[in-house]
Design a protein around this motif. Sequence first.
Motif, PDB file in Angstrom:
ATOM      1  N   UNK A 139     -28.260 -31.051 -29.406  1.00 40.68           N
ATOM      2  CA  UNK A 139     -28.048 -29.830 -28.636  1.00 40.68           C
ATOM      3  C   UNK A 139     -28.708 -28.699 -29.405  1.00 40.68           C
ATOM      4  N   UNK A 140     -29.611 -27.985 -28.761  1.00 40.47           N
ATOM      5  CA  UNK A 140     -30.371 -26.953 -29.458  1.00 40.47           C
ATOM      6  C   UNK A 140     -30.320 -25.641 -28.691  1.00 40.47           C
ATOM      7  N   UNK A 141     -30.350 -24.529 -29.452  1.00 37.54           N
ATOM      8  CA  UNK A 141     -30.398 -23.214 -28.836  1.00 37.54           C
ATOM      9  C   UNK A 141     -29.247 -22.332 -29.266  1.00 37.54           C
ATOM     10  N   UNK A 142     -28.878 -21.422 -28.371  1.00 40.53           N
ATOM     11  CA  UNK A 142     -27.785 -20.486 -28.640  1.00 40.53           C
ATOM     12  C   UNK A 142     -26.643 -20.799 -27.683  1.00 40.53           C
ATOM     13  N   UNK A 143     -25.490 -21.128 -28.225  1.00 40.05           N
ATOM     14  CA  UNK A 143     -24.341 -21.492 -27.410  1.00 40.05           C
ATOM     15  C   UNK A 143     -23.322 -22.233 -28.246  1.00 40.05           C
ATOM     16  N   UNK A 144     -22.339 -22.815 -27.578  1.00 41.98           N
ATOM     17  CA  UNK A 144     -21.256 -23.501 -28.285  1.00 41.98           C
ATOM     18  C   UNK A 144     -21.043 -24.896 -27.720  1.00 41.98           C
ATOM     19  N   UNK A 145     -20.556 -25.767 -28.577  1.00 43.13           N
ATOM     20  CA  UNK A 145     -20.210 -27.130 -28.180  1.00 43.13           C
ATOM     21  C   UNK A 145     -18.839 -27.470 -28.749  1.00 43.13           C
ATOM     22  N   UNK A 146     -18.040 -28.175 -27.970  1.00 44.05           N
ATOM     23  CA  UNK A 146     -16.740 -28.657 -28.424  1.00 44.05           C
ATOM     24  C   UNK A 146     -16.855 -30.152 -28.668  1.00 44.05           C
ATOM     25  N   UNK A 147     -16.562 -30.568 -29.896  1.00 42.27           N
ATOM     26  CA  UNK A 147     -16.664 -31.980 -30.259  1.00 42.27           C
ATOM     27  C   UNK A 147     -15.276 -32.523 -30.570  1.00 42.27           C
ATOM     28  N   UNK A 148     -15.125 -33.844 -30.427  1.00 40.07           N
ATOM     29  CA  UNK A 148     -13.832 -34.494 -30.621  1.00 40.07           C
ATOM     30  C   UNK A 148     -13.804 -35.266 -31.934  1.00 40.07           C
ATOM     31  N   UNK A 203     -12.988 -29.545 -32.059  1.00 36.49           N
ATOM     32  CA  UNK A 203     -13.577 -28.585 -32.985  1.00 36.49           C
ATOM     33  C   UNK A 203     -14.764 -27.923 -32.297  1.00 36.49           C
ATOM     34  N   UNK A 204     -14.826 -26.592 -32.352  1.00 39.49           N
ATOM     35  CA  UNK A 204     -15.896 -25.844 -31.698  1.00 39.49           C
ATOM     36  C   UNK A 204     -16.988 -25.517 -32.704  1.00 39.49           C
ATOM     37  N   UNK A 205     -18.235 -25.822 -32.333  1.00 42.50           N
ATOM     38  CA  UNK A 205     -19.408 -25.524 -33.163  1.00 42.50           C
ATOM     39  C   UNK A 205     -20.235 -24.470 -32.435  1.00 42.50           C
ATOM     40  N   UNK A 206     -20.464 -23.340 -33.084  1.00 44.95           N
ATOM     41  CA  UNK A 206     -21.278 -22.264 -32.507  1.00 44.95           C
ATOM     42  C   UNK A 206     -22.695 -22.357 -33.057  1.00 44.95           C
ATOM     43  N   UNK A 207     -23.669 -22.421 -32.168  1.00 46.08           N
ATOM     44  CA  UNK A 207     -25.072 -22.534 -32.567  1.00 46.08           C
ATOM     45  C   UNK A 207     -25.798 -21.216 -32.305  1.00 46.08           C
ATOM     46  N   UNK A 208     -26.635 -20.822 -33.242  1.00 42.07           N
ATOM     47  CA  UNK A 208     -27.398 -19.575 -33.109  1.00 42.07           C
ATOM     48  C   UNK A 208     -28.890 -19.850 -33.210  1.00 42.07           C
ATOM     49  N   UNK A 209     -29.311 -20.958 -32.604  1.00 44.50           N
ATOM     50  CA  UNK A 209     -30.725 -21.320 -32.639  1.00 44.50           C
ATOM     51  C   UNK A 209     -30.985 -22.637 -33.333  1.00 44.50           C
ATOM     52  N   UNK A 210     -29.964 -23.187 -33.997  1.00 43.97           N
ATOM     53  CA  UNK A 210     -30.149 -24.457 -34.705  1.00 43.97           C
ATOM     54  C   UNK A 210     -30.003 -25.628 -33.727  1.00 43.97           C
ATOM     55  N   UNK A 211     -30.139 -26.827 -34.289  1.00 45.87           N
ATOM     56  CA  UNK A 211     -29.923 -28.053 -33.534  1.00 45.87           C
ATOM     57  C   UNK A 211     -28.707 -28.776 -34.085  1.00 45.87           C
ATOM     58  N   UNK A 212     -27.837 -29.192 -33.173  1.00 51.72           N
ATOM     59  CA  UNK A 212     -26.668 -29.984 -33.538  1.00 51.72           C
ATOM     60  C   UNK A 212     -26.954 -31.442 -33.203  1.00 51.72           C
ATOM     61  N   UNK A 213     -26.695 -32.328 -34.163  1.00 53.63           N
ATOM     62  CA  UNK A 213     -26.856 -33.772 -33.972  1.00 53.63           C
ATOM     63  C   UNK A 213     -25.457 -34.373 -33.898  1.00 53.63           C
ATOM     64  N   UNK A 214     -25.145 -35.046 -32.794  1.00 53.28           N
ATOM     65  CA  UNK A 214     -23.780 -35.512 -32.588  1.00 53.28           C
ATOM     66  C   UNK A 214     -23.799 -36.809 -31.791  1.00 53.28           C
ATOM     67  N   UNK A 215     -22.895 -37.729 -32.118  1.00 57.02           N
ATOM     68  CA  UNK A 215     -22.771 -38.949 -31.338  1.00 57.02           C
ATOM     69  C   UNK A 215     -22.317 -38.571 -29.924  1.00 57.02           C
TER      70      UNK A 215
END
Length: 216
Positions: free
Chosen positions: A136-145, A82-94
């Motif tokens: 993960x913080x800032x502008x960008x994308x992360x792919x999580x499993x 699953x792809x999460x797009x961040x636009x300045x927020x913080x993602x908290x992930x294991x």
Amino acid sequence: MPFTALNSRMVQATITPGQRMFSQRGAMLAYRGEVSFTPNIQGGQGGIGSMIGRRIAGEATPLMTVEGSGTVMFGHGGHHVHVVDLTGETLYVEADRLLAFDGSLQQGTMFMGAQGGVMGMVRGQVTGQGLFTTTLAGVGSAAVMAHGGVLELPITPQRPVHVDPQAYVAHRGEVRNKLSTALGWRDMVGRGSGEAFQLELSGQGTVYVQASEEKL
């Protein structure tokens, strides 16, 4: 957006000169072009402090730095991506749920709650040890499993969300977390032993929940 979904279990990323990505070791499935993969020993954009924090936390998931020019396909263990797009927020992930993420994102660790981490909160109930969650913080994308796909559930001040900790994947936003115990349906049908744990997420944001409670 650096990630393009190829199917529910694979994503493709475009790598351009001067930019980088990070991925779990072993997550590269195939690539085209002039792309290099090198072990990362500095904890991503978070630097050496992030790496040390993750090792103390027991979350030192090995990373690869991906650079060059081309396209790379990522996937791991047949898990849904699953792809999460961040636009300045913080993602908290294991940490072990991170497949790959944009090098523009700042990586770190955060002690969450009295026990630390989300799965760490559950382990901490037994061991008393505090663990960390990757940020993960800032502008960008992360792919999580995840197992069985991911559902995005909105969290609002009026409607907190209660999640089984083993179904939790990640969350973002201005969210508070609290672990509570309650008699769950497993106890009622004879599948559980002892108390059931629930993770209460309140505030404003989004929580990502997987369809299966199996561990990665």
